[in-house]
Design a protein around this motif. Structure first.
Motif, PDB file in Angstrom:
ATOM      1  N   SER A  54       0.833  -1.207   0.000  1.00  0.00           N
ATOM      2  CA  SER A  54       0.000   0.000   0.000  1.00  0.00           C
ATOM      3  C   SER A  54       0.868   1.258   0.000  1.00  0.00           C
ATOM      4  CB  SER A  54      -0.917   0.017   1.218  1.00  0.00           C
ATOM      5  OG  SER A  54      -1.788  -1.070   1.200  1.00  0.00           O
ATOM      6  N   GLY A  55       1.955   1.232   0.748  1.00  0.00           N
ATOM      7  CA  GLY A  55       2.871   2.365   0.769  1.00  0.00           C
ATOM      8  C   GLY A  55       3.504   2.620  -0.584  1.00  0.00           C
ATOM      9  N   ILE A  56       3.832   1.555  -1.283  1.00  0.00           N
ATOM     10  CA  ILE A  56       4.399   1.698  -2.626  1.00  0.00           C
ATOM     11  C   ILE A  56       3.370   2.285  -3.575  1.00  0.00           C
ATOM     12  CG2 ILE A  56       5.228   0.407  -4.629  1.00  0.00           C
ATOM     13  CD1 ILE A  56       6.629  -1.459  -2.691  1.00  0.00           C
ATOM     14  N   GLU A  57       2.148   1.808  -3.489  1.00  0.00           N
ATOM     15  CA  GLU A  57       1.089   2.297  -4.372  1.00  0.00           C
ATOM     16  C   GLU A  57       0.793   3.773  -4.138  1.00  0.00           C
ATOM     17  OE1 GLU A  57      -0.268   0.715  -6.904  1.00  0.00           O
ATOM     18  OE2 GLU A  57       0.922  -1.063  -6.471  1.00  0.00           O
ATOM     19  N   VAL A  58       0.864   4.216  -2.888  1.00  0.00           N
ATOM     20  CA  VAL A  58       0.600   5.623  -2.582  1.00  0.00           C
ATOM     21  C   VAL A  58       1.754   6.503  -3.042  1.00  0.00           C
ATOM     22  CG1 VAL A  58       0.357   7.260  -0.665  1.00  0.00           C
ATOM     23  CG2 VAL A  58      -0.962   5.144  -0.675  1.00  0.00           C
ATOM     24  N   SER A  59       2.988   6.036  -2.868  1.00  0.00           N
ATOM     25  CA  SER A  59       4.141   6.870  -3.196  1.00  0.00           C
ATOM     26  C   SER A  59       4.527   6.829  -4.675  1.00  0.00           C
ATOM     27  CB  SER A  59       5.344   6.454  -2.350  1.00  0.00           C
ATOM     28  OG  SER A  59       5.741   5.135  -2.681  1.00  0.00           O
ATOM     29  N   PHE A  60       4.045   5.866  -5.428  1.00  0.00           N
ATOM     30  CA  PHE A  60       4.443   5.725  -6.837  1.00  0.00           C
ATOM     31  C   PHE A  60       4.119   6.962  -7.676  1.00  0.00           C
ATOM     32  CE2 PHE A  60       3.812   4.159 -11.200  1.00  0.00           C
ATOM     33  CZ  PHE A  60       5.101   3.732 -11.444  1.00  0.00           C
ATOM     34  N   PRO A  61       2.901   7.531  -7.604  1.00  0.00           N
ATOM     35  CA  PRO A  61       2.641   8.738  -8.402  1.00  0.00           C
ATOM     36  C   PRO A  61       3.528   9.917  -8.018  1.00  0.00           C
ATOM     37  CG  PRO A  61       0.585   7.801  -7.611  1.00  0.00           C
ATOM     38  CD  PRO A  61       1.695   7.061  -6.939  1.00  0.00           C
ATOM     39  N   ILE A  62       3.856  10.035  -6.749  1.00  0.00           N
ATOM     40  CA  ILE A  62       4.730  11.121  -6.302  1.00  0.00           C
ATOM     41  C   ILE A  62       6.127  10.949  -6.895  1.00  0.00           C
ATOM     42  CG2 ILE A  62       5.798  12.185  -4.265  1.00  0.00           C
ATOM     43  CD1 ILE A  62       3.245  11.225  -2.725  1.00  0.00           C
ATOM     44  N   ILE A  63       6.624   9.737  -6.882  1.00  0.00           N
ATOM     45  CA  ILE A  63       7.944   9.452  -7.441  1.00  0.00           C
ATOM     46  C   ILE A  63       7.960   9.712  -8.947  1.00  0.00           C
ATOM     47  CG2 ILE A  63       9.605   7.603  -7.897  1.00  0.00           C
ATOM     48  CD1 ILE A  63       8.753   6.433  -5.161  1.00  0.00           C
ATOM     49  N   MET A  64       6.886   9.354  -9.640  1.00  0.00           N
ATOM     50  CA  MET A  64       6.830   9.593 -11.083  1.00  0.00           C
ATOM     51  C   MET A  64       6.838  11.085 -11.398  1.00  0.00           C
ATOM     52  SD  MET A  64       7.115   6.717 -12.408  1.00  0.00           S
ATOM     53  CE  MET A  64       6.870   7.165 -14.096  1.00  0.00           C
ATOM     54  N   VAL A  65       6.103  11.881 -10.640  1.00  0.00           N
ATOM     55  CA  VAL A  65       6.088  13.328 -10.862  1.00  0.00           C
ATOM     56  C   VAL A  65       7.468  13.910 -10.569  1.00  0.00           C
ATOM     57  CG1 VAL A  65       5.147  15.512 -10.006  1.00  0.00           C
ATOM     58  CG2 VAL A  65       3.623  13.598 -10.482  1.00  0.00           C
ATOM     59  N   MET A  66       8.118  13.437  -9.514  1.00  0.00           N
ATOM     60  CA  MET A  66       9.462  13.928  -9.191  1.00  0.00           C
ATOM     61  C   MET A  66      10.455  13.559 -10.286  1.00  0.00           C
ATOM     62  SD  MET A  66       9.608  13.268  -5.058  1.00  0.00           S
ATOM     63  CE  MET A  66      11.331  12.912  -5.138  1.00  0.00           C
ATOM     64  N   SER A  67      10.309  12.377 -10.868  1.00  0.00           N
ATOM     65  CA  SER A  67      11.253  11.959 -11.907  1.00  0.00           C
ATOM     66  C   SER A  67      11.096  12.767 -13.184  1.00  0.00           C
ATOM     67  CB  SER A  67      11.096  10.468 -12.191  1.00  0.00           C
ATOM     68  OG  SER A  67       9.872  10.222 -12.852  1.00  0.00           O
ATOM     69  N   ILE A  68       9.943  13.400 -13.368  1.00  0.00           N
ATOM     70  CA  ILE A  68       9.762  14.260 -14.539  1.00  0.00           C
ATOM     71  C   ILE A  68      10.621  15.514 -14.411  1.00  0.00           C
ATOM     72  CG2 ILE A  68       8.095  15.741 -15.732  1.00  0.00           C
ATOM     73  CD1 ILE A  68       5.962  13.625 -15.014  1.00  0.00           C
ATOM     74  N   PHE A  69      10.670  16.072 -13.212  1.00  0.00           N
ATOM     75  CA  PHE A  69      11.351  17.338 -13.011  1.00  0.00           C
ATOM     76  C   PHE A  69      12.807  17.202 -12.605  1.00  0.00           C
ATOM     77  CE2 PHE A  69       6.828  18.272 -12.195  1.00  0.00           C
ATOM     78  CZ  PHE A  69       6.651  19.192 -13.217  1.00  0.00           C
ATOM     79  N   ILE A  70      13.195  16.071 -12.044  1.00  0.00           N
ATOM     80  CA  ILE A  70      14.564  15.872 -11.587  1.00  0.00           C
ATOM     81  C   ILE A  70      15.193  14.782 -12.444  1.00  0.00           C
ATOM     82  CG2 ILE A  70      16.052  15.240  -9.667  1.00  0.00           C
ATOM     83  CD1 ILE A  70      13.724  16.084  -7.820  1.00  0.00           C
ATOM     84  N   THR A  71      16.128  15.160 -13.283  1.00  0.00           N
ATOM     85  CA  THR A  71      16.789  14.187 -14.133  1.00  0.00           C
ATOM     86  C   THR A  71      18.231  14.015 -13.698  1.00  0.00           C
ATOM     87  OG1 THR A  71      17.359  15.903 -15.731  1.00  0.00           O
ATOM     88  CG2 THR A  71      15.330  14.698 -16.126  1.00  0.00           C
ATOM     89  N   PRO A  72      18.793  12.821 -13.831  1.00  0.00           N
ATOM     90  CA  PRO A  72      20.185  12.604 -13.440  1.00  0.00           C
ATOM     91  C   PRO A  72      21.131  13.474 -14.272  1.00  0.00           C
ATOM     92  CG  PRO A  72      19.081  10.521 -13.838  1.00  0.00           C
ATOM     93  CD  PRO A  72      18.149  11.596 -14.276  1.00  0.00           C
ATOM     94  N   GLY A  73      22.097  14.038 -13.628  1.00  0.00           N
ATOM     95  CA  GLY A  73      23.093  14.831 -14.317  1.00  0.00           C
ATOM     96  C   GLY A  73      22.687  16.276 -14.540  1.00  0.00           C
ATOM     97  N   GLU A  74      21.491  16.631 -14.150  1.00  0.00           N
ATOM     98  CA  GLU A  74      21.045  18.016 -14.341  1.00  0.00           C
ATOM     99  C   GLU A  74      21.679  18.905 -13.284  1.00  0.00           C
ATOM    100  OE1 GLU A  74      16.886  20.278 -13.857  1.00  0.00           O
ATOM    101  OE2 GLU A  74      16.860  18.524 -15.136  1.00  0.00           O
ATOM    102  N   LYS A  75      22.119  20.079 -13.690  1.00  0.00           N
ATOM    103  CA  LYS A  75      22.770  21.002 -12.757  1.00  0.00           C
ATOM    104  C   LYS A  75      22.002  22.280 -12.646  1.00  0.00           C
ATOM    105  CE  LYS A  75      27.255  19.042 -13.473  1.00  0.00           C
ATOM    106  NZ  LYS A  75      28.626  19.226 -13.801  1.00  0.00           N
TER     107      LYS A  75
END
Length: 75
Positions: A54-75
């Motif tokens: 249940s914790g994974i299901e609740v946090s998954f959309p938040i993680i997906m939105v964060m991954s849109i704005f935060i990309t590896p190597g971005e400065k």
């Protein structure tokens, strides 16, 4: 000096689409299978598997939105 070539204007659209789409689709399939297998293992944790899932299901959309704005190597 490093010489770069641009194939955007010279190659056919079908060839470029195939060259770019196949690795992208393959990466998405591997990611989906990895997520599915992780969720199966988490669900089988004795006692707290359902709560953890249940914790994974609740946090998954938040993680997906964060991954849109935060990309590896971005400065």
């Amino acid at each position: 000096m490093q010489q770069t070539t641009t194939t955007l204007g010279s190659e056919s659209i079908g060839k470029m689409l195939h060259r770019l789409a196949v690795p992208t689709i393959l990466a998405q399939v591997i990611n989906a299978l990895s997520t599915l297998i992780d969720r199966i293992y988490i669900d089988h944790i004795p006692g707290s598997g359902a709560l953890a899932l249940s914790g994974i299901e609740v946090s998954f959309p938040i993680i997906m939105v964060m991954s849109i704005f935060i990309t590896p190597g971005e400065k």
